[in-house]
Design a protein around this motif. Structure first.
Motif, PDB file in Angstrom:
ATOM      1  N   VAL A  15      -2.514  10.150  -1.568  1.00 46.73           N
ATOM      2  CA  VAL A  15      -1.424  10.302  -2.538  1.00 46.73           C
ATOM      3  C   VAL A  15      -1.885  11.102  -3.762  1.00 46.73           C
ATOM      4  O   VAL A  15      -1.074  11.718  -4.453  1.00 46.73           O
ATOM      5  CB  VAL A  15      -0.878   8.919  -2.959  1.00 46.73           C
ATOM      6  N   ASP A  16      -3.193  11.123  -4.021  1.00 44.95           N
ATOM      7  CA  ASP A  16      -3.713  11.825  -5.199  1.00 44.95           C
ATOM      8  C   ASP A  16      -3.301  13.295  -5.215  1.00 44.95           C
ATOM      9  O   ASP A  16      -3.161  13.899  -6.282  1.00 44.95           O
ATOM     10  CB  ASP A  16      -5.244  11.744  -5.256  1.00 44.95           C
ATOM     11  N   LYS A  17      -3.128  13.881  -4.061  1.00 42.46           N
ATOM     12  CA  LYS A  17      -2.797  15.308  -3.975  1.00 42.46           C
ATOM     13  C   LYS A  17      -1.317  15.577  -4.250  1.00 42.46           C
ATOM     14  O   LYS A  17      -0.927  16.726  -4.458  1.00 42.46           O
ATOM     15  CB  LYS A  17      -3.168  15.849  -2.581  1.00 42.46           C
ATOM     16  N   ASP A  18      -0.503  14.534  -4.262  1.00 45.00           N
ATOM     17  CA  ASP A  18       0.927  14.677  -4.503  1.00 45.00           C
ATOM     18  C   ASP A  18       1.162  14.957  -5.991  1.00 45.00           C
ATOM     19  O   ASP A  18       0.611  14.277  -6.860  1.00 45.00           O
ATOM     20  CB  ASP A  18       1.645  13.382  -4.090  1.00 45.00           C
ATOM     21  N   LYS A  77      12.018  10.015  -4.429  1.00 48.56           N
ATOM     22  CA  LYS A  77      12.691  11.222  -4.888  1.00 48.56           C
ATOM     23  C   LYS A  77      11.669  12.284  -5.289  1.00 48.56           C
ATOM     24  O   LYS A  77      10.508  11.970  -5.594  1.00 48.56           O
ATOM     25  CB  LYS A  77      13.606  10.896  -6.071  1.00 48.56           C
ATOM     26  N   GLU A  78      12.112  13.542  -5.338  1.00 51.49           N
ATOM     27  CA  GLU A  78      11.223  14.658  -5.667  1.00 51.49           C
ATOM     28  C   GLU A  78      10.663  14.554  -7.077  1.00 51.49           C
ATOM     29  O   GLU A  78       9.574  15.053  -7.347  1.00 51.49           O
ATOM     30  CB  GLU A  78      11.965  15.992  -5.498  1.00 51.49           C
ATOM     31  N   ASP A  79      11.415  13.918  -7.970  1.00 52.24           N
ATOM     32  CA  ASP A  79      10.948  13.836  -9.354  1.00 52.24           C
ATOM     33  C   ASP A  79      10.475  12.436  -9.743  1.00 52.24           C
ATOM     34  O   ASP A  79      10.261  12.146 -10.923  1.00 52.24           O
ATOM     35  CB  ASP A  79      12.040  14.301 -10.312  1.00 52.24           C
ATOM     36  N   THR A  80      10.327  11.560  -8.754  1.00 50.19           N
ATOM     37  CA  THR A  80       9.744  10.248  -9.029  1.00 50.19           C
ATOM     38  C   THR A  80       8.282  10.413  -9.426  1.00 50.19           C
ATOM     39  O   THR A  80       7.569  11.225  -8.849  1.00 50.19           O
ATOM     40  CB  THR A  80       9.840   9.350  -7.781  1.00 50.19           C
ATOM     41  N   ILE A  81       7.829   9.643 -10.427  1.00 53.29           N
ATOM     42  CA  ILE A  81       6.415   9.688 -10.786  1.00 53.29           C
ATOM     43  C   ILE A  81       5.739   8.375 -10.399  1.00 53.29           C
ATOM     44  O   ILE A  81       6.357   7.304 -10.439  1.00 53.29           O
ATOM     45  CB  ILE A  81       6.188   9.991 -12.278  1.00 53.29           C
ATOM     46  N   ILE A  82       4.471   8.470 -10.009  1.00 48.18           N
ATOM     47  CA  ILE A  82       3.682   7.303  -9.601  1.00 48.18           C
ATOM     48  C   ILE A  82       2.671   7.005 -10.694  1.00 48.18           C
ATOM     49  O   ILE A  82       1.884   7.875 -11.081  1.00 48.18           O
ATOM     50  CB  ILE A  82       2.951   7.553  -8.271  1.00 48.18           C
ATOM     51  N   MET A  83       2.698   5.775 -11.181  1.00 49.31           N
ATOM     52  CA  MET A  83       1.780   5.345 -12.231  1.00 49.31           C
ATOM     53  C   MET A  83       0.963   4.151 -11.755  1.00 49.31           C
ATOM     54  O   MET A  83       1.348   3.438 -10.831  1.00 49.31           O
ATOM     55  CB  MET A  83       2.560   5.002 -13.504  1.00 49.31           C
ATOM     56  N   HIS A  84      -0.169   3.944 -12.403  1.00 50.31           N
ATOM     57  CA  HIS A  84      -1.060   2.821 -12.096  1.00 50.31           C
ATOM     58  C   HIS A  84      -1.991   2.644 -13.287  1.00 50.31           C
ATOM     59  O   HIS A  84      -2.562   3.632 -13.766  1.00 50.31           O
ATOM     60  CB  HIS A  84      -1.869   3.105 -10.823  1.00 50.31           C
ATOM     61  N   PRO A  85      -2.175   1.420 -13.791  1.00 51.38           N
ATOM     62  CA  PRO A  85      -3.061   1.234 -14.946  1.00 51.38           C
ATOM     63  C   PRO A  85      -4.544   1.397 -14.600  1.00 51.38           C
ATOM     64  O   PRO A  85      -5.367   1.540 -15.500  1.00 51.38           O
ATOM     65  CB  PRO A  85      -2.752  -0.190 -15.402  1.00 51.38           C
ATOM     66  N   ILE A 105       0.860  -1.186   0.000  1.00 50.96           N
ATOM     67  CA  ILE A 105       0.000   0.000   0.000  1.00 50.96           C
ATOM     68  C   ILE A 105       0.896   1.236   0.000  1.00 50.96           C
ATOM     69  O   ILE A 105       1.671   1.454   0.936  1.00 50.96           O
ATOM     70  CB  ILE A 105      -0.950   0.009   1.210  1.00 50.96           C
ATOM     71  N   LEU A 106       0.780   2.026  -1.036  1.00 50.91           N
ATOM     72  CA  LEU A 106       1.548   3.270  -1.141  1.00 50.91           C
ATOM     73  C   LEU A 106       0.726   4.397  -0.526  1.00 50.91           C
ATOM     74  O   LEU A 106      -0.363   4.708  -0.995  1.00 50.91           O
ATOM     75  CB  LEU A 106       1.864   3.572  -2.604  1.00 50.91           C
ATOM     76  N   ASP A 107       1.257   5.003   0.534  1.00 44.97           N
ATOM     77  CA  ASP A 107       0.540   6.082   1.210  1.00 44.97           C
ATOM     78  C   ASP A 107       1.444   7.309   1.325  1.00 44.97           C
ATOM     79  O   ASP A 107       2.583   7.323   0.847  1.00 44.97           O
ATOM     80  CB  ASP A 107       0.045   5.627   2.585  1.00 44.97           C
ATOM     81  N   GLU A 108       0.928   8.347   1.950  1.00 43.06           N
ATOM     82  CA  GLU A 108       1.661   9.604   2.065  1.00 43.06           C
ATOM     83  C   GLU A 108       2.976   9.438   2.837  1.00 43.06           C
ATOM     84  O   GLU A 108       3.978  10.090   2.525  1.00 43.06           O
ATOM     85  CB  GLU A 108       0.781  10.660   2.729  1.00 43.06           C
ATOM     86  N   GLU A 109       2.978   8.576   3.825  1.00 46.64           N
ATOM     87  CA  GLU A 109       4.197   8.367   4.613  1.00 46.64           C
ATOM     88  C   GLU A 109       5.278   7.718   3.762  1.00 46.64           C
ATOM     89  O   GLU A 109       6.447   8.129   3.792  1.00 46.64           O
ATOM     90  CB  GLU A 109       3.875   7.504   5.836  1.00 46.64           C
TER      91      GLU A 109
END
Length: 358
Positions: free
Chosen positions: A271-274, A252-260, A242-246
Motif C-alpha cells: 500500500v505504501d506505493k499508493d 475512492k480515488e481521493d480517499t487518504i490512508i492515515m496511521h499514527p 489488514i488493509l492491502d492492495e486488493e
C-alpha cells in the motif's frame, strides 16, 4: 500559562492558528530557525516511543532550542520510588517546557497541579494523545483543504487507541463530519467518546470492506499488545483488519490512508506505493505542528506565567474505579468527578475521564 493535556484545551480558533503556523513552517522552515534559541525542553517518557519523542526533540532543535530527557525509568529516580509530582517539579527547575508520556491515565493532569512551566501530554495510557491529533488535523487539512464535511473511518483498536479518542474529540468540533467505527466487539469505541460526538453522527461496523467505498479518510490503528491483560485475546484479534492492495481497490480515488504508526500487519507494504497512502507524510507533519505548539506554549507562558484556574464544576468526590487512573497509583488528596449529564447523573473523573453514575 497554558498546558496541553487533551485536545479540548484548545478552542477551534487556537487549533486554526496552530494549523496555519504548522503549514507555514512546512513551507518556510528557514524562518523559524532561532525562534526558541536559549530555551530548554524536557522530554519525560515513562513509556517507549520512537516517532513522538524524536518528533518533539527534532522540533525543538530546528527551532534553535535545547533538550534534556528521560527515556528509561530505570535510569531515573523514579526507580528509587520518587513520586511523579516530585519528578516533574524537579525537572521544571531546569526547563521552559515539559513533554511527558506516561502509562497511567491522567498522569499529565496530575502533574500540572504543581507545575509552573507548561506541560504537553505526549500520551497517557489509553486515554489521550493530543499532539498526534494536531498532527492528524494538519495532515487532513493539507490533503483535503478542510476539516468539515468529511466521512472518516477509524479502524482497529478503538478501545485502547488514544489517538482515535483524541481525533474524534477534535473533529467533532467541526460541522457535518460522520464517523465509521470499525472494530471487533472487544475493541469498540468507549461510550464516553461516542457520547461526546456532536449530533451523534457515527456508525459502527465489523467490516472494513463495507465502509471503504463510503469514506474520505481511512485511519488505521495497531492492535496494541501492551494494553492487553489477556494475551490469548490479543493473538485472536491482532490481524483482524489488514488493509492491502486488493482492498484499496474499494476505496475512492481521493480517499487518504492515515496511521499514527508504528504499524505491525494492519497495512501491507504494498500500500505504501499508493498515492493515497499519507502516513509517512503524516509523521513529518508531526514535527511541523509540534514546532508550532512549542512556540505557542513557551511564548504564552512568558507573557502570563500564572497557573490556569480550575473551572467551576458540579462536582462529587470519590475514588476512581479505573485501575489505570493515576489517582490509584499516586497520592492525591481527593478525586473530583465532574458532572457530564445531569439527567443521567453521570460524572467523569478529573484525571482519566472514567464515567460513573450516581
Amino acid at each position: 500559562m497554558k498546558h496541553l493535556i487533551g485536545i479540548n484545551d484548545f478552542t477551534i480558533e487556537e487549533l486554526a492558528e496552530l494549523i496555519k503556523v504548522g503549514q507555514d513552517i512546512s513551507l518556510h522552515p528557514q524562518n523559524y530557525l532561532d525562534k526558541m534559541r536559549g530555551k530548554v525542553m524536557a522530554t519525560l517518557f515513562f513509556e517507549p516511543s520512537t516517532r513522538t519523542k524524536f518528533s518533539f526533540e527534532t522540533a525543538m532543535l530546528r527551532l534553535g532550542g535545547q533538550i534534556i530527557g528521560l527515556s528509561e525509568v530505570k535510569n531515573s529516580s523514579v526507580a528509587k520510588g520518587e513520586s511523579l509530582k516530585d519528578t516533574v517539579q524537579t525537572v521544571a527547575c531546569y526547563t521552559d517546557l515539559i513533554v511527558m508520556r506516561h502509562p497511567m491515565e491522567g498522569a499529565p493532569q496530575l502533574a500540572t497541579e504543581i507545575l509552573d512551566v507548561p506541560l504537553i501530554n505526549a500520551g497517557d495510557g489509553g486515554h489521550q494523545h493530543p499532539t498526534q491529533t494536531l498532527t492528524d488535523l494538519l495532515t487532513i487539512y493539507k490533503e483535503k483543504g478542510r476539516l468539515d464535511n468529511l466521512n472518516i473511518a477509524l479502524v482497529g483498536d478503538l478501545k485502547y487507541g488514544r489517538t482515535v479518542h483524541s481525533l474524534v474529540e477534535a473533529i467533532t468540533k467541526y460541522d457535518n463530519n460522520t464517523f465509521f467505527f470499525v472494530s471487533p466487539k472487544e475493541l469498540e469505541m468507549p461510550e464516553y467518546v461516542k457520547n461526546g460526538i456532536k449530533g451523534g453522527c457515527f456508525f459502527e461496523s465489523r467490516s472494513l470492506e463495507e465502509v471503504l467505498p463510503q469514506v474520505d479518510i481511512v485511519y488505521m490503528t495497531r492492535i496494541q499488545k501492551e494494553r492487553f491483560d489477556d494475551l490469548e485475546t490479543y493473538e485472536r484479534l491482532k490481524n483482524v483488519y489488514i488493509l492491502d492492495e486488493e482492498k484499496m481497490k474499494l476505496a475512492k480515488e481521493d480517499t487518504i490512508i492515515m496511521h499514527p504508526l508504528p504499524r505491525v500487519n494492519e497495512i501491507t507494504e504494498g500500500v505504501d506505493k499508493d498515492k493515497r497512502a499519507k502516513y509517512f507524510d503524516q509523521a513529518k507533519n508531526g514535527m511541523y505542528i509540534r514546532m508550532a505548539l512549542i512556540m505557542k506554549l513557551i511564548e504564552e507562558a512568558e507573557k502570563d506565567p500564572s497557573r490556569p484556574t480550575k473551572p467551576e464544576y458540579s462536582t462529587i468526590y470519590t475514588t476512581c474505579p479505573n485501575p489505570k487512573c493515576i489517582s490509584n497509583h499516586e497520592y492525591v488528596e481527593r478525586v473530583e468527578f465532574h458532572e457530564k449529564t445531569a439527567e443521567d447523573h453521570a460524572y467523569s473523573c478529573e484525571y482519566c475521564d472514567r464515567v460513573i453514575t450516581i
